[in-house]
Every structure is written in structure tokens, then in C-alpha cells.
Design an enzyme around this catalytic site. Structure first.
Site, PDB file in Angstrom:
ATOM      1  N   HIS A  11       0.841  -1.197   0.000  1.00  9.16           N
ATOM      2  CA  HIS A  11       0.000   0.000   0.000  1.00  9.16           C
ATOM      3  C   HIS A  11       0.880   1.254   0.000  1.00  9.16           C
ATOM      4  O   HIS A  11       0.608   2.218  -0.704  1.00  9.16           O
ATOM      5  CB  HIS A  11      -0.875   0.055   1.260  1.00  9.16           C
ATOM      6  CG  HIS A  11      -1.925  -1.013   1.350  1.00  9.16           C
ATOM      7  ND1 HIS A  11      -1.879  -2.005   2.299  1.00  9.16           N
ATOM      8  CD2 HIS A  11      -3.060  -1.229   0.640  1.00  9.16           C
ATOM      9  CE1 HIS A  11      -2.945  -2.795   2.172  1.00  9.16           C
ATOM     10  NE2 HIS A  11      -3.679  -2.348   1.171  1.00  9.16           N
ATOM     11  N   GLY A 121      -2.873  -1.348  -7.421  1.00  8.31           N
ATOM     12  CA  GLY A 121      -1.765  -2.308  -7.418  1.00  8.31           C
ATOM     13  C   GLY A 121      -1.940  -3.371  -8.496  1.00  8.31           C
ATOM     14  O   GLY A 121      -3.040  -3.876  -8.729  1.00  8.31           O
ATOM     15  N   SER A 160      -3.013  -7.840   3.034  1.00 11.72           N
ATOM     16  CA  SER A 160      -3.539  -7.686   4.393  1.00 11.72           C
ATOM     17  C   SER A 160      -3.957  -9.041   4.949  1.00 11.72           C
ATOM     18  O   SER A 160      -3.830  -9.305   6.147  1.00 11.72           O
ATOM     19  CB  SER A 160      -4.749  -6.746   4.391  1.00 11.72           C
ATOM     20  OG  SER A 160      -4.394  -5.521   3.800  1.00 11.72           O
TER      21      SER A 160
END
Ligand code: AMP
Length: 256
Positions: A11, A121, A160
Site C-alpha cells: 500500500h 496495485g 492484508s
């Protein structure tokens, strides 16, 4: 820059690019319920807002948008977005309704934030195709910038969801990156894709704690599944697998 929080270095790569390029950087953190086709995955999605805010402040972010679900959805959206063939392959096929949820929330964020650039991304390669379709078809005056996948030292794509892996699962999860690397190498050496794919699928079947959903060769411009490697086309290999209960995705671009 839309995110669902539980931020990691991947991120932050997007954030750094944005801070370097734009006068003002806005990051949203919102775990969007409508893009989860699996309620358990939604409930257990990692959250670390305090740490996220510290990271974003140190990275030079100007604003963080941290809305409540009721703010984003005062009523359930009736609108349904359909992304054509993208709905029928890979993430579209395995996560019904996911891209509708992504398309609606990203459209809302684009309307609220009104960015000139938006950063996404490469890790979510099909999502990039979805966002490009959204921007083109709905004439959002926004330039989409794609940032390469950030990996752990051993190659595992940062995610994540990696936080939910046990130590053993974390080691097992490396099969995804390793398989992508082997497949890319063999394709470049001239091996037939279908032979490579079959061999990889067999290797996954030998791992009890991993369940492969797909391992496919994709042409990136039209975002279509291919049965043959063509060095003159922009191609990538995309994979999704459950490691224990955690669903992970990754991809490798073969020729840029
Ligand atoms: P997420 O919080 O998972 O919705 O991701 C927010 C944005 O960060 C999306 O554009 C993702 O594609 C991107 N992203 C997530 N993981 C990585 C990674 N390992 N490397 C680069 N970008 C990533």
C-alpha cells in the site's frame, strides 16, 4: 487511493508514488461490505486503523477518508454494474458480485474525492482491468496508475490477509509465488502452456492444506484467458488459492 486498511509496504508503495506525483494525496480506508461474497472473510478482515493512520501520516498523506458503512450506503444500492466477460473468468467467476461491489464503491469514492490520478496495485490485476473499464465507460476524468506488486523477501505477495496465516500456512503459501515463477520460466524456455499448467495443478493437488482455484494464462490488454503463450502479446499468469481458510491471489507479468 482506495484501500481497505491493514496497510503494508505494498500500500505504501502506492502512497509514495502518489505523494511524489500529486499536489494533494487522499487515502481512503473502507472495508467495503458489498464486495465480499464471503461473509466470514468480511467479518475477519484485518483492521489496524491506529497503525494505518501513523503510517499514512509519516508517508506524507494529506487526508485520510475513513467513512462509516452508513455514510457510504445510506440505502442499499439498486444499481448493478456488469463488466461483461470479466465477470465470467478468474475473480469474476469465483467471486460472484465482487466486481459489482468494487465498481460501485470506487465510483462513489471517485465522485467524493474527485482525484486527477488514482493508484491501483498490479497485485489485483483483474481489478485494474475493471477500473480501466469503469473509467472508460463512465468517462471519469481520472488517470489510472498501476504500481508493481510488493513482495516479502521470499516472494510472497504482500496482502492484508497474510496477517491471518499461521506460521505453517505462511510457509505453505509460498507455493503460489513459486509456481508462478516456475511457470513463467518454463514458458520463456518454450514449454507449452497447457503442459506447464497441468504440471502446476498436479503439484497443488499434492498439498493438502492448499486448494487451488485457478492458475491461468491471461492476455492483459483484452484481459482474456489464453491456451498458448505468445511472446508478442502482453501476458500474465494469474493464480488464486486457499491456504487453509485464507484466500490469496497473485500474478506474474511475463512480458511488459
Ligand atoms: P486493498 O487494501 O487490498 O483493497 O488494496 C488497496 C490497493 O493496494 C489496491 O490497489 C491493491 O491492488 C494495492 N495492493 C495491495 N497489495 C499490494 C501489493 N503487495 N503490492 C502493490 N499493491 C498492492
Amino acid at each position: 487511493m482506495p484501500t481497505m486498511g491493514a496497510l503494508h509496504q505494498g500500500h505504501l508503495d502506492l502512497v509514495k508514488k502518489c505523494v511524489a506525483q500529486a499536489d494533494c494525496t487522499v487515502v481512503s480506508i473502507f472495508v467495503n461490505p458489498t464486495q465480499f461474497n464471503n461473509q466470514e472473510d468480511f467479518k475477519k478482515y484485518p483492521s489496524s486503523v491506529k497503525e494505518d493512520l501513523d503510517l499514512l501520516e509519516s508517508a506524507g498523506v494529506d487526508y485520510v477518508f475513513l467513512p462509516e458503512v452508513d455514510t457510504m450506503y445510506p440505502s442499499s444500492p439498486v444499481l448493478k454494474l456488469n463488466f461483461g466477460h470479466l465477470e465470467t473468468i478468474l475473480e469474476g467467476a469465483f467471486r460472484p458480485g465482487h466486481f459489482n461491489g468494487v465498481g460501485v464503491i470506487v465510483s462513489k469514492l471517485f465522485h467524493i474525492i474527485r482525484p486527477d490520478f488514482a493508484f491501483f496495485g498490479q497485485k489485483d490485476l483483474q481489478q485494474v482491468a475493471i477500473i480501466q473499464t469503469l473509467v472508460r465507460d463512465l468517462s471519469f476524468p481520472i488517470e489510472i496508475i498501476v504500481v508493481p506488486t510488493r513482495r516479502e523477501e521470499d516472494g510472497l505477495a504482500m496482502s492484508s490477509r497474510n496477517r491471518r496465516l499461521s506460521d505453517l500456512e505462511r510457509k505453505t503459501a509460498l507455493i503460489i509465488f513459486n509456481s508462478l515463477s516456475v511457470a513463467a520460466k518454463e514458458l520463456k524456455e518454450g514449454k507449452e502452456w497447457l503442459v506447464v499448467q497441468e504440471q502446476i495443478i498436479r503439484q497443488f493437488q499434492e498439498q493438502e492444506s492448499v486448494k487451488l482455484e485457478y492458475f491461468e494464462l491471461v492476455e492483459r490488454e483484452a484481459f482474456e484467458i489464453k491456451k498458448q503463450f505468445d511472446p508478442h502479446q502482453k501476458m500474465a499468469i494469474c493464480a488464486a488459492a486457499y491456504v487453509g481458510e485464507i484466500r490469496l491471489i497473485d500474478n506474474l507479468i511475463i512480458n511488459s
